[in-house]
Design a protein around this motif. Structure first.
Motif, PDB file in Angstrom:
ATOM      1  N   UNK A  58      37.827  40.422  15.460  1.00  0.00           N
ATOM      2  CA  UNK A  58      36.676  40.473  16.360  1.00  0.00           C
ATOM      3  C   UNK A  58      35.638  41.479  15.885  1.00  0.00           C
ATOM      4  N   UNK A  59      34.386  41.176  16.159  1.00  0.00           N
ATOM      5  CA  UNK A  59      33.323  42.136  15.960  1.00  0.00           C
ATOM      6  C   UNK A  59      33.362  43.220  17.016  1.00  0.00           C
ATOM      7  N   UNK A  60      32.812  44.380  16.689  1.00  0.00           N
ATOM      8  CA  UNK A  60      32.773  45.484  17.651  1.00  0.00           C
ATOM      9  C   UNK A  60      31.967  45.069  18.871  1.00  0.00           C
ATOM     10  N   UNK A  61      32.568  45.183  20.045  1.00  0.00           N
ATOM     11  CA  UNK A  61      31.896  44.819  21.281  1.00  0.00           C
ATOM     12  C   UNK A  61      32.170  43.412  21.751  1.00  0.00           C
ATOM     13  N   UNK A  62      32.985  42.652  20.998  1.00  0.00           N
ATOM     14  CA  UNK A  62      33.280  41.277  21.412  1.00  0.00           C
ATOM     15  C   UNK A  62      34.085  41.239  22.702  1.00  0.00           C
ATOM     16  N   UNK A  88      30.813  54.993  17.281  1.00  0.00           N
ATOM     17  CA  UNK A  88      29.427  54.936  17.733  1.00  0.00           C
ATOM     18  C   UNK A  88      28.740  53.699  17.181  1.00  0.00           C
ATOM     19  N   UNK A  89      28.947  53.434  15.876  1.00  0.00           N
ATOM     20  CA  UNK A  89      28.276  52.304  15.246  1.00  0.00           C
ATOM     21  C   UNK A  89      29.053  51.859  14.010  1.00  0.00           C
ATOM     22  N   UNK A  90      29.346  50.566  13.888  1.00  0.00           N
ATOM     23  CA  UNK A  90      29.960  50.068  12.656  1.00  0.00           C
ATOM     24  C   UNK A  90      28.884  49.710  11.626  1.00  0.00           C
ATOM     25  N   UNK A 116      26.114  45.460  17.896  1.00  0.00           N
ATOM     26  CA  UNK A 116      27.288  45.024  18.625  1.00  0.00           C
ATOM     27  C   UNK A 116      27.371  43.506  18.631  1.00  0.00           C
ATOM     28  N   UNK A 117      28.595  42.998  18.569  1.00  0.00           N
ATOM     29  CA  UNK A 117      28.808  41.558  18.578  1.00  0.00           C
ATOM     30  C   UNK A 117      28.486  40.976  19.951  1.00  0.00           C
ATOM     31  N   UNK A 118      28.108  39.699  19.954  1.00  0.00           N
ATOM     32  CA  UNK A 118      27.949  38.987  21.215  1.00  0.00           C
ATOM     33  C   UNK A 118      29.319  38.901  21.886  1.00  0.00           C
ATOM     34  N   UNK A 119      29.449  39.361  23.138  1.00  0.00           N
ATOM     35  CA  UNK A 119      30.775  39.379  23.760  1.00  0.00           C
ATOM     36  C   UNK A 119      31.273  37.987  24.119  1.00  0.00           C
ATOM     37  N   UNK A 120      32.583  37.878  24.223  1.00  0.00           N
ATOM     38  CA  UNK A 120      33.220  36.634  24.644  1.00  0.00           C
ATOM     39  C   UNK A 120      32.954  36.427  26.137  1.00  0.00           C
ATOM     40  N   UNK A 121      32.487  35.235  26.497  1.00  0.00           N
ATOM     41  CA  UNK A 121      32.218  34.919  27.898  1.00  0.00           C
ATOM     42  C   UNK A 121      33.528  34.824  28.679  1.00  0.00           C
ATOM     43  N   UNK A 122      33.444  35.086  29.964  1.00  0.00           N
ATOM     44  CA  UNK A 122      34.643  35.095  30.810  1.00  0.00           C
ATOM     45  C   UNK A 122      35.382  33.764  30.750  1.00  0.00           C
TER      46      UNK A 122
END
Length: 345
Positions: free
Chosen positions: A62-66, A140-142, A170-176
């Motif tokens: 996963x990307x950071x923030x996914x 803090x930041x990748x 930050x990566x686009x987060x996974x939707x609920x």
């Protein structure tokens, strides 16, 4: 067994499909076509590689923030207590990496969880069990996250930074309503001819929705990589070092981007400073031996113009735990092939 000692099909399946795994109706048949083999043999070989531990799973990074949260921590453990405390750290389901490193702070681990409160609660519990106080070093930041390994090289990074998805956002987060698929991606692709159809059946989704969602996640950086997750220690990449650098805060982003672009750098990110830990820029190098790793570190620092900054390189010793991060399922809810272990790095 090192890569060079393996049959050619093993080498291709281990080395060439760590990213860009086919998102198609019959991915193992597509790989077989590329390798000049058969689908049944490719499937059988992947099953063997997973069973022996050379591959932990075929899935996603996963990307950071996914989704969820993660934090790097460190403990200064008296030498005679190291393995005892490592067991305490491993007992937290959210701990997915736990390494000895050559330093006064000699036990370094990563905690993952549902959110920041969850991971801090886990670290609180580790401190209570051990009687030790942890350095807590949030990211803090990748600048680069690329744990795909070219197992044929003496240093392990597979792709120049310019060929990787953008990392410093930050990566686009996974939707609920997509978290159930994310949980399956964490657990790993089933070793059957039509694995995405298997997932679609489990989720009661159309097959096309599974494929389209995985493609979208890959395109937008939610998934950094989808493919074979190799256990690099068992395949010849046995040396690694985390180098930490003290860079002025107003220069660290430019420095991080320069460093991330250097050959051989697998991870590069900025972390919060700590009153007992002055460093704010981190990078990782993995390789076949200590000398090769040291050469890459020196070259990367020189080419990035960072050799004059205060720094330390912490080589790993024992590997107490190495598993996939758990962001989308409750810890312990699904059997995990990436079992805890103790190995000499």
């Amino acid at each position: 067994m090192d890569l060079s000692d393996r049959p050619s099909l093993d080498q291709m399946l281990l080395n060439d499909w760590q990213r860009d795994f086919p998102l198609s109706e019959a991915p193992f048949a597509d790989i077989a076509h590329e390798c000049g083999s058969s689908e049944s043999l490719v499937l059988a070989t992947y099953r063997t590689l997973i069973d022996e531990g050379s591959i932990s799973r075929i899935g996603g990074i996963w990307g950071a923030g996914a989704g969820g949260a993660a934090m790097l921590c460190a403990l200064a453990v008296p030498a005679q207590r190291l393995e005892e405390v490592a067991v305490m750290v491993n007992s937290q389901d959210g701990v997915n990496h736990n390494y000895e490193r050559e330093h006064h702070y000699n036990l370094w681990f990563v905690v993952t969880g549902l959110d920041r409160a969850d991971i801090h609660a886990q670290v609180d519990h580790i401190e209570h069990l051990s009687g030790l106080i942890a350095l807590r070093l949030p990211m803090v930041r990748p600048y680069r996250i690329d744990l795909g390994f070219d197992l044929r090289q003496t240093s392990a990074s597979t792709h120049p930074a310019e060929h990787l998805p953008c990392t410093h956002h930050k990566a686009q987060p996974v939707a609920e309503n997509e978290r159930q698929l994310a949980a399956l991606v964490e657990h790993g692709l089933p070793m059957v001819s039509h694995p995405y159809q298997r997932w679609a059946t489990q989720l009661q989704w159309p097959h096309a929705r599974v494929i389209d969602t995985l493609r979208r996640w890959s395109d937008q950086g939610t998934l950094r990589r989808f493919g074979a997750i190799v256990r690099h220690h068992d395949l010849g990449i046995r040396a690694n070092a985390m180098t930490v650098i003290d860079v002025p805060d107003d220069e660290v982003d430019d420095a991080g981007r320069r460093l991330a672009a250097q050959a051989g750098v697998t991870l590069c990110y900025r972390r919060q400073r700590h009153p007992q830990w002055r460093f704010n820029l981190y990078f990782m190098v993995h390789g076949q031996c200590r000398q090769a790793v040291s050469q890459v570190i020196d070259s990367a620092l020189n080419l990035a113009g960072l050799a004059h900054h205060p720094r330390q390189s912490l080589f790993s010793g024992q590997r107490f735990k190495q598993t996939g991060g758990r962001y989308f399922r409750q810890p312990g809810s699904v059997a995990n092939k990436e079992a805890s272990c103790v190995h000499t790095a």
